[in-house]
Design a protein around this motif. Structure first.
Motif, mmCIF file in Angstrom:
data_model
loop_
_atom_site.group_PDB
_atom_site.id
_atom_site.type_symbol
_atom_site.label_atom_id
_atom_site.label_comp_id
_atom_site.label_asym_id
_atom_site.label_seq_id
_atom_site.Cartn_x
_atom_site.Cartn_y
_atom_site.Cartn_z
ATOM 1 N N SER A 352 -1.749 -5.628 -1.900
ATOM 2 C CA SER A 352 -1.662 -5.778 -3.358
ATOM 3 C C SER A 352 -2.998 -5.540 -4.054
ATOM 4 C CB SER A 352 -1.123 -7.171 -3.711
ATOM 5 O OG SER A 352 -1.959 -8.200 -3.193
ATOM 6 N N MET A 353 -4.094 -5.981 -3.464
ATOM 7 C CA MET A 353 -5.394 -5.775 -4.104
ATOM 8 C C MET A 353 -5.796 -4.308 -4.146
ATOM 9 S SD MET A 353 -6.474 -8.542 -5.471
ATOM 10 C CE MET A 353 -8.175 -8.068 -5.797
ATOM 11 N N PRO A 354 -5.662 -3.530 -3.057
ATOM 12 C CA PRO A 354 -5.963 -2.097 -3.166
ATOM 13 C C PRO A 354 -5.073 -1.374 -4.175
ATOM 14 C CG PRO A 354 -5.867 -2.761 -0.877
ATOM 15 C CD PRO A 354 -5.384 -3.930 -1.672
ATOM 16 N N ALA A 355 -3.794 -1.752 -4.224
ATOM 17 C CA ALA A 355 -2.899 -1.114 -5.198
ATOM 18 C C ALA A 355 -3.362 -1.394 -6.617
ATOM 19 C CB ALA A 355 -1.468 -1.621 -4.990
ATOM 20 N N MET A 356 -3.816 -2.603 -6.876
ATOM 21 C CA MET A 356 -4.334 -2.953 -8.197
ATOM 22 C C MET A 356 -5.594 -2.153 -8.507
ATOM 23 S SD MET A 356 -5.604 -6.668 -9.609
ATOM 24 C CE MET A 356 -7.228 -6.528 -8.885
ATOM 25 N N ILE A 357 -6.502 -2.054 -7.540
ATOM 26 C CA ILE A 357 -7.750 -1.318 -7.755
ATOM 27 C C ILE A 357 -7.462 0.155 -7.987
ATOM 28 C CG2 ILE A 357 -9.867 -0.573 -6.574
ATOM 29 C CD1 ILE A 357 -9.828 -3.437 -5.258
ATOM 30 N N ARG A 358 -6.497 0.688 -7.270
ATOM 31 C CA ARG A 358 -6.138 2.103 -7.435
ATOM 32 C C ARG A 358 -5.520 2.368 -8.808
ATOM 33 N NH1 ARG A 358 -1.480 5.373 -4.008
ATOM 34 N NH2 ARG A 358 -1.662 7.313 -5.165
ATOM 35 N N THR A 359 -4.895 1.340 -9.372
ATOM 36 C CA THR A 359 -4.186 1.503 -10.655
ATOM 37 C C THR A 359 -5.020 0.916 -11.786
ATOM 38 O OG1 THR A 359 -2.167 1.189 -9.356
ATOM 39 C CG2 THR A 359 -1.905 1.284 -11.728
ATOM 40 N N SER A 360 -6.274 1.345 -11.896
ATOM 41 C CA SER A 360 -7.150 0.980 -13.020
ATOM 42 C C SER A 360 -7.415 -0.519 -13.118
ATOM 43 C CB SER A 360 -6.547 1.473 -14.350
ATOM 44 O OG SER A 360 -6.163 2.819 -14.272
ATOM 45 N N GLY A 361 -7.208 -1.265 -12.035
ATOM 46 C CA GLY A 361 -7.369 -2.712 -12.103
ATOM 47 C C GLY A 361 -6.191 -3.401 -12.752
ATOM 48 N N HIS A 362 -5.079 -2.703 -12.829
ATOM 49 C CA HIS A 362 -3.899 -3.225 -13.536
ATOM 50 C C HIS A 362 -2.817 -3.675 -12.558
ATOM 51 C CE1 HIS A 362 -4.872 -0.456 -17.227
ATOM 52 N NE2 HIS A 362 -5.652 -1.517 -17.156
ATOM 53 N N MET A 363 -2.022 -4.632 -13.016
ATOM 54 C CA MET A 363 -0.740 -4.932 -12.404
ATOM 55 C C MET A 363 0.313 -4.855 -13.514
ATOM 56 S SD MET A 363 -1.650 -7.903 -9.578
ATOM 57 C CE MET A 363 -0.101 -7.686 -8.683
#
Length: 740
Positions: A352-363
């Protein structure tokens, strides 16, 4: 001429990787047979592991062997050659769902006892606890981890970079962690001087003693740690972060690993649910507990059980008020209202953290839009590394997959090392007192004062795996010329003992010309990020948890997924374990297959693992044809990537089954073209010509079935015949493989 027989054990696991196995394994078996290599299958799925625990309750035709125990024994031998696909790391809700499905199929299994009262209940609970969480990996990982992006995959990512979300300098995304009274700050560590046995007991204030573990065998040189997370401090911290997220107008997200840390993290997750809905648990906590509705199982389980309670509507109204009064929660599925707090196994920190970082720091927020997030990682042991990445992206923008370097990993994980081996030594403390760890002579080795509800755990890391890990780090640094960085903090008790062993062991190896560093995790992250922005590679040498975190973080940034990593485990006794990548998206892929007969699972990890498995077999047995298969498979995989034959995103395109056809085609063509074994080339020339000639027919047959729902006879234990028919729908392709 077929060479001497040898075997590779290919595991049957769960979800999308299992479905893909029905399509891929017949191809592998047919090709390998031409080199005298037997491909044997062992079922270590969650369902099989459950059934293996209760042979006395099952009919003779229902019993299954304990394949995991068998493979655990095999992994300790030089002959081991195991290809390991991803498993479900079962949370309690997943375990219960699997039990229900098996019961519905006629297996006489007991229910999972949430609150065991009798000796029988406790026995049943103990058996089920053996299979929940990440029960497989600690058994099979009799070696340390070497994970890296193969050159063909890295080159493809540079030529075809995946999308990275842009970062803003004023992003409000941050990481929050405890600064006192967590596992990190309370850790104590010792090196065991001689073989002994440790006893763990809680001595209460009034003098009563509760034995938590009667005997934990330990070896000379073993590093043993103990620590405690104080629940009062945890509750205060969680309450503060909920208020902070609302004040900063960002999403709130909680990131744990309730699957791997199967004792501690569900409890921590439950405290997060309690903290977010204080009115619910202050007013209705007793009623929920009486009904067996625990926050440790997530908000979703509570909501599902409210209809059976007289005060159900009142509790639902209180939950709705909690949503309205608190900060916006990050969502797993905003369309269906599935929040970050619904299921403990839905938001897994390493993915979940890499996915957030990859997506502009967004969830994703409740409104279906992306937003900045306060990511809550309670324990401070590793949380700061993510803040370093976020700060770097805020300052320098997103990473560029077309130019960035790589961060392969050498991970200490053999023989259940460190936190991931702590499950049977982790306890929610029932009363105030002191937890004492004593040796066989009665000497106190470690102790902590504890309060009711605190989470105490003990971890181990044996000396032989630690020294093997150091040796592997030197070997990879020598092989690559890249710096090797041990991510260890001298101010942390456990790390200080590892640093002492490194300083003692390194002089045994030739390190001339090698760059080997020891940096704290935060400093190591900053150093590695600076280098990858310059396109340079840096080997991360880490403990078990950071191995897990980093081998998702960097591949997701570099390649778009961790499923494309090569994961080799050189087993300490000479065998090989070859892992095939992450399975985090596997449930969504299964849902799509059932709905649309379309499987998006990418088997590239299986292709990569098979190639190195064949190479290992060739080197260990002298089977030259196995080496030919390995070399040609590697080239075929390169063609597969260049021709973009990985599964596409939507129905009507190539899916997992089509990708297997193209791998078979390119592999057959490479085998037909190779000059090392003329007889083998001739055997595959016929197949290569047939597959190329029938390419359009096979492709049409594979795509024609897409678009309609399918039945595979079960999620956790699908029916073999139904699933094989779904996953092998091309009669033309099946006939060609059979003819081989």
């Amino acid at each position: 001429m077929v060479q001497s027989s040898a075997r590779i054990v290919y595991t049957r696991t769960d979800e999308a990787p299992l479905l893909a196995t029905y399509s891929l394994l017949p191809i592998i078996a047919a090709y390998a047979a031409k080199a005298g290599v037997d491909i044997e299958s062992r079922d270590i799925s969650l369902a099989a592991r459950i059934l293996a625990q209760f042979p006395e309750r099952l009919g003779a035709d229902q019993q299954v062997p304990d394949a995991l125990a068998e493979l655990g024994a095999l992994a300790k031998t030089p002959e081991a050659n195991i290809i390991k696909l991803p498993n479900i790391s079962a949370s309690i809700p997943q375990l219960k769902a699997a039990i229900r499905e098996l019961q519905e199929k006629g297996f006489d299994l007991p229910d999972y006892p949430d609150d065991p009262k009798s000796d029988e209940d406790r026995s049943i609970r103990a058996r089920y606890d053996k299979v929940k969480g990440s029960a497989v990996n600690p058994v099979l990982r009799e070696g340390n981890s070497d994970r890296r992006a193969p050159l063909s995959v890295k080159n493809y990512a540079r030529k075809h970079p995946h999308r990275m979300g842009a970062w803003s300098g004023d992003s409000k995304t941050n990481v929050a962690h405890m600064t006192a009274d967590d596992f990190r700050s309370n850790e104590k560590s010792v090196v065991i001087p001689a073989d002994t046995s440790l006893r763990i007991a809680l001595v209460e204030e009034a003098g009563a003693e509760t034995v938590l573990r009667e005997s934990v065998p330990v070896l000379a040189g073993e590093v043993v740690d103990a620590t405690v997370l104080r629940v009062a401090a945890l509750r205060a911290f969680l309450t503060e972060q909920i208020a902070r997220a609302k004040a900063e107008n960002v999403l709130l997200s909680v990131h744990l690993k309730a699957t791997m840390m199967k004792v501690s993290d569900p409890i921590i997750f439950g405290h997060a649910v309690r903290a977010f809905f204080p009115e619910v648990f202050e007013t209705y906590g007793d009623a929920l507990a009486t009904a067996g509705l625990s926050p440790n199982d997530g908000l979703g389980a509570i909501l599902a059980g409210l209809d059976a309670l007289p005060e159900g509507p009142e509790i639902k109204a209180a939950i709705d008020r909690g949503f309205a009064e608190g900060p916006a929660l990050a969502m797993v599925d905003s369309d269906r209202g599935i929040s970050n707090l619904h299921v403990p196994s839905d938001v897994i920190v390493d993915a979940s953290m890499p996915a957030m970082i990859r997506t502009s720091g967004h969830m994703w927020g409740p409104d279906g839009a992306e937003a900045d997030t306060l990511a809550v990682l309670p324990d401070s042991s590793y949380a700061p590394i993510y803040q370093v990445v976020i700060d770097d992206c805020r300052a320098n923008g997103a990473f560029d997959p077309a130019t960035m370097g790589s961060v392969p990993n050498v991970g200490l994980m053999a023989q259940a090392a460190e936190e991931y081996g702590s499950h049977d030594k982790t306890f929610e403390i029932p009363a105030e007192g002191v937890v004492k760890v004593t040796d066989s002579e009665g000497n106190v080795v470690l102790e902590h004062r504890v309060s009711q509800g605190d989470i105490w755990r003990m971890c181990q890391a044996k000396d032989v795996p630690i020294r093997d890990w150091i040796k592997l780090a030197v070997s990879r640094a020598r092989a690559t010329g890249s710096p090797a960085v041990f991510w260890l903090d001298e101010t942390r008790a456990h790390d200080a003992n590892l640093i002492a062993k490194i300083n003692e062991t390194l002089p045994e190896y030739d390190t001339d010309g090698l760059e080997i560093k020891i940096l704290s995790p935060a400093d190591a992250m900053a150093y590695s990020l600076e280098r990858i922005r310059r396109g340079e590679d840096t080997i991360s040498v880490t403990g078990n948890v950071l191995r897990d975190y980093l081998t998702d973080l960097f591949p997701i940034m570099e390649l778009g997924t961790s499923a494309k990593m090569l994961s080799v485990v050189p087993l300490i006794n000479g065998g090989g374990l070859f892992e095939t990548g992450a399975g985090g998206s596997a449930p969504k892929h299964v849902q799509q297959l059932l709905k649309e007969d379309y499987l998006r699972w990418d088997s590239l990890g299986e292709f990569l693992a098979l190639a190195v498995s064949l190479e290992h077999l060739a080197q260990s047995t002298g089977n030259k044809r196995a080496q030919v298969l390995a070399d040609t498979l590697d080239r075929a995989t390169g063609t597969f990537l260049d021709e973009n034959k990985s599964p596409a995103r939507r129905v009507g395109s190539i899916d997992n089954r089509g990708s297997h056809f193209y791998l078979a085609l390119y592999w057959a063509e490479e085998l037909a073209a190779q000059t090392d074994d003329a007889e083998l080339a001739a055997e595959f020339a016929t197949l290569a010509a047939a597959l190329r000639e029938q390419e359009q027919t096979i492709s049409d047959e594979l795509i024609a079935v897409q678009g309609a729902p399918v039945d595979i006879g079960g999620y956790y234990r699908p029916d073999d015949d139904l699933t094989s028919a779904v996953m092998r729908p091309s009669a033309t392709f099946n006939a060609a493989i059979a003819a081989l």
